[in-house]
Design a protein around this motif. Structure first.
Motif, PDB file in Angstrom:
ATOM      1  N   ARG A  40       9.684  -8.242   3.832  1.00 44.09           N
ATOM      2  CA  ARG A  40       9.914  -8.912   2.552  1.00 44.09           C
ATOM      3  C   ARG A  40       9.041  -8.317   1.447  1.00 44.09           C
ATOM      4  NH1 ARG A  40      10.611 -13.560   6.004  1.00 44.09           N
ATOM      5  NH2 ARG A  40       8.357 -13.911   6.023  1.00 44.09           N
ATOM      6  N   ARG A  41       7.844  -7.928   1.812  1.00 41.00           N
ATOM      7  CA  ARG A  41       6.917  -7.363   0.828  1.00 41.00           C
ATOM      8  C   ARG A  41       7.457  -6.048   0.261  1.00 41.00           C
ATOM      9  NH1 ARG A  41       1.268  -6.591   3.489  1.00 41.00           N
ATOM     10  NH2 ARG A  41       1.693  -8.785   3.903  1.00 41.00           N
TER      11      ARG A  41
ATOM     12  N   GLY B 114       0.823  -1.202   0.000  1.00 35.49           N
ATOM     13  CA  GLY B 114       0.000   0.000   0.000  1.00 35.49           C
ATOM     14  C   GLY B 114       0.858   1.253   0.000  1.00 35.49           C
ATOM     15  N   VAL B 115       0.592   2.155  -0.960  1.00 35.90           N
ATOM     16  CA  VAL B 115       1.355   3.394  -1.077  1.00 35.90           C
ATOM     17  C   VAL B 115       0.432   4.584  -0.845  1.00 35.90           C
ATOM     18  CG1 VAL B 115       2.779   4.836  -2.586  1.00 35.90           C
ATOM     19  CG2 VAL B 115       2.952   2.345  -2.723  1.00 35.90           C
TER      20      VAL B 115
ATOM     21  N   LEU C  18       1.679   6.431   7.671  1.00 38.87           N
ATOM     22  CA  LEU C  18       2.731   5.424   7.584  1.00 38.87           C
ATOM     23  C   LEU C  18       3.040   4.848   8.965  1.00 38.87           C
ATOM     24  CD1 LEU C  18       4.769   3.968   5.754  1.00 38.87           C
ATOM     25  CD2 LEU C  18       6.336   5.890   6.089  1.00 38.87           C
ATOM     26  N   LEU C  19       2.937   5.675   9.982  1.00 41.34           N
ATOM     27  CA  LEU C  19       3.219   5.233  11.346  1.00 41.34           C
ATOM     28  C   LEU C  19       2.073   4.428  11.947  1.00 41.34           C
ATOM     29  CD1 LEU C  19       4.858   8.479  12.764  1.00 41.34           C
ATOM     30  CD2 LEU C  19       5.959   6.232  12.689  1.00 41.34           C
ATOM     31  N   TYR C  20       0.835   4.797  11.633  1.00 45.06           N
ATOM     32  CA  TYR C  20      -0.285   4.262  12.405  1.00 45.06           C
ATOM     33  C   TYR C  20      -1.416   3.611  11.609  1.00 45.06           C
ATOM     34  CZ  TYR C  20       2.004   7.364  15.752  1.00 45.06           C
ATOM     35  OH  TYR C  20       2.936   7.994  16.550  1.00 45.06           O
TER      36      TYR C  20
ATOM     37  N   GLY D 269      -2.220  -1.119   6.629  1.00 48.82           N
ATOM     38  CA  GLY D 269      -2.206  -1.281   5.187  1.00 48.82           C
ATOM     39  C   GLY D 269      -1.297  -0.322   4.449  1.00 48.82           C
ATOM     40  N   VAL D 270      -0.733   0.656   5.156  1.00 52.42           N
ATOM     41  CA  VAL D 270       0.184   1.605   4.520  1.00 52.42           C
ATOM     42  C   VAL D 270       1.620   1.127   4.739  1.00 52.42           C
ATOM     43  CG1 VAL D 270       1.031   3.977   4.449  1.00 52.42           C
ATOM     44  CG2 VAL D 270      -1.405   3.532   4.807  1.00 52.42           C
ATOM     45  N   ASP D 271       2.317   0.784   3.654  1.00 50.81           N
ATOM     46  CA  ASP D 271       3.693   0.308   3.719  1.00 50.81           C
ATOM     47  C   ASP D 271       4.694   1.366   3.298  1.00 50.81           C
ATOM     48  OD1 ASP D 271       3.165  -2.659   4.253  1.00 50.81           O
ATOM     49  OD2 ASP D 271       2.009  -2.345   2.420  1.00 50.81           O
ATOM     50  N   VAL D 272       4.286   2.196   2.351  1.00 53.31           N
ATOM     51  CA  VAL D 272       5.145   3.220   1.768  1.00 53.31           C
ATOM     52  C   VAL D 272       4.316   4.494   1.665  1.00 53.31           C
ATOM     53  CG1 VAL D 272       6.474   3.877  -0.284  1.00 53.31           C
ATOM     54  CG2 VAL D 272       6.465   1.494   0.470  1.00 53.31           C
TER      55      VAL D 272
END
Length: 393
Positions: free
Chosen positions: A290-291, A61-62, A105-107, A110-113
């Protein structure tokens, strides 16, 4: 009787058509061989648990930004270029904007980037005092700068003319709500802030309810580019000074980019801030690590594709080796950068020729390690552009 004959005729036609095909009669009907195939990804089935695992294992998720912003275009184009079916899927997310993206991004699950800005990181570290922010958030690469656009009616000649007036910094969580506020604070100009969404703010600017609206976004964007000269609006210049030398840089808005807002052949000075592709620093060898590692590897491996049309032209401004002051580069991104350097050295004849050609365009000194590193970063960017041009031939 006629009805029976009609039925027999229809039946004969159906049998005859099946034997020779309706095409011979000038009529087309789909057959299994000619029918449009359904994408394999939609045909594949399985148990609910198997489908859930397949859909989530390699999905990243970006957090992009508002729908009309450049950051959302970046997120969407990353999804298009990096998509590899079940092996890697990028989900671009519409968000409040660069300021709230770091918090997401911190909290936010589903947000990875996330696409954010260098001054946002510093604000969260020094003002919000987020615990261990340096260890929790890293960067993958530095993205192009985002320019501050201050739009007002033609009677507003300078930033000083906005003192005491209503200025829209919204919506809350957008880059302008934070960067715009910081810039006005550093100018020492106090205004009455509003936080309307951009479309509503434009209406209120035209009606005179607000004196100016602000957006911090990579140029050019249609939101401003489509405004006609007859609208009576223009960009207010923002002079650069040493007060902005820490996290900001000088930017400009040109008549070529915004013909309805900047007089022909002229430019408007403004303040700009580097954008950053940030990542949560997941523990090594976890699923989330890894994702995102696979995402980073694909990003660097397919980088040349971002430099070709129809991708956003600002991708060409990215220097993969550029650093972000105060931030740490994520380990997998650092590893990919190291491999690029190794490949450049391994391909010595080609690299030597390219570097020689590059040096002919430069007169910069390379006496110190910092100067040599800066020259190398510039060479990597030059090399990417040259190879992208060759790929278009």
């Amino acid at each position: 009787m006629m009805h029976a004959k009609a039925m027999r005729g229809t039946l004969c036609l159906a049998i005859f058509s099946g034997m020779i095909g309706l095409g011979a009669l000038g009529v087309w009907a789909p057959t299994p061989a000619s029918a449009q195939a359904i994408p394999k990804s939609l045909e594949e089935g399985g148990t609910d648990e198997a489908l859930k695992t397949r859909k989530n294992t390699w999905t990243v998720g970006v957090a992009g930004g508002v729908m009309s912003g450049t950051n959302m275009i970046f997120a969407d184009e990353m999804a298009q270029v990096l998509d590899d079916g079940d092996n890697l899927r990028v989900l671009p997310m519409v968000t409040y904007g660069a300021a709230s993206n770091l918090e997401d991004l911190l909290y936010l699950r589903g947000v990875d980037v996330a696409i954010t800005q260098s001054d946002v990181f510093e604000y969260f570290r020094s003002q919000r005092k987020i615990n261990n922010l340096d260890g929790r958030i890293n960067y993958i690469l530095r993205l192009p700068i985002a320019e501050m656009h201050v739009l007002a009616k033609n009677d507003i000649k300078s930033i000083e003319d906005l003192r005491g007036k209503k200025v829209n910094f919204g919506p809350a969580g957008s880059a302008s709500s934070l960067t715009g506020s910081i810039v006005f604070q550093r100018y020492g100009i106090k205004v009455e802030p509003t936080l309307y969404d951009n479309a509503l703010a434009m209406q209120k600017l035209k009606s005179g309810e607000v004196a100016a609206l602000i957006r911090v976004v990579g140029k050019p964007i249609d939101f401003f580019a489509k405004i006609p000269a007859s609208a009576g609006l223009h960009f207010v210049p923002l002079p650069f000074s040493k007060a902005f030398a820490d996290y900001y840089t000088l930017g400009e808005l040109t008549s070529q980019e915004y013909p309805g807002l900047v007089p022909a052949g002229e430019t408007v000075d403004t303040i700009a801030v580097p954008s950053v592709l940030a990542v949560f620093n997941w523990p090594k060898n976890t699923d989330r690590y890894r994702r995102v590692q696979r995402f980073v590897e694909a990003l660097y491996t397919k980088w040349d594709q971002f430099l070709l049309a129809p991708r956003h032209p600002k991708w060409k401004e990215v220097n993969l080796a550029a650093t972000v002051p105060g931030w740490g580069r994520w380990a997998p991104a650092e590893e990919m950068l190291r491999k690029i350097r190794q490949d450049t050295v391994a391909d010595a004849p080609t690299a030597s020729g390219e570097f020689t050609a590059f040096l002919r365009t430069k007169t910069a000194a390379t006496d110190t390690a910092e100067q040599r590193e800066a020259l190398f970063r510039e060479f990597v960017q030059w090399q990417q552009r040259q190879r992208a041009r060759q790929g278009q031939r």
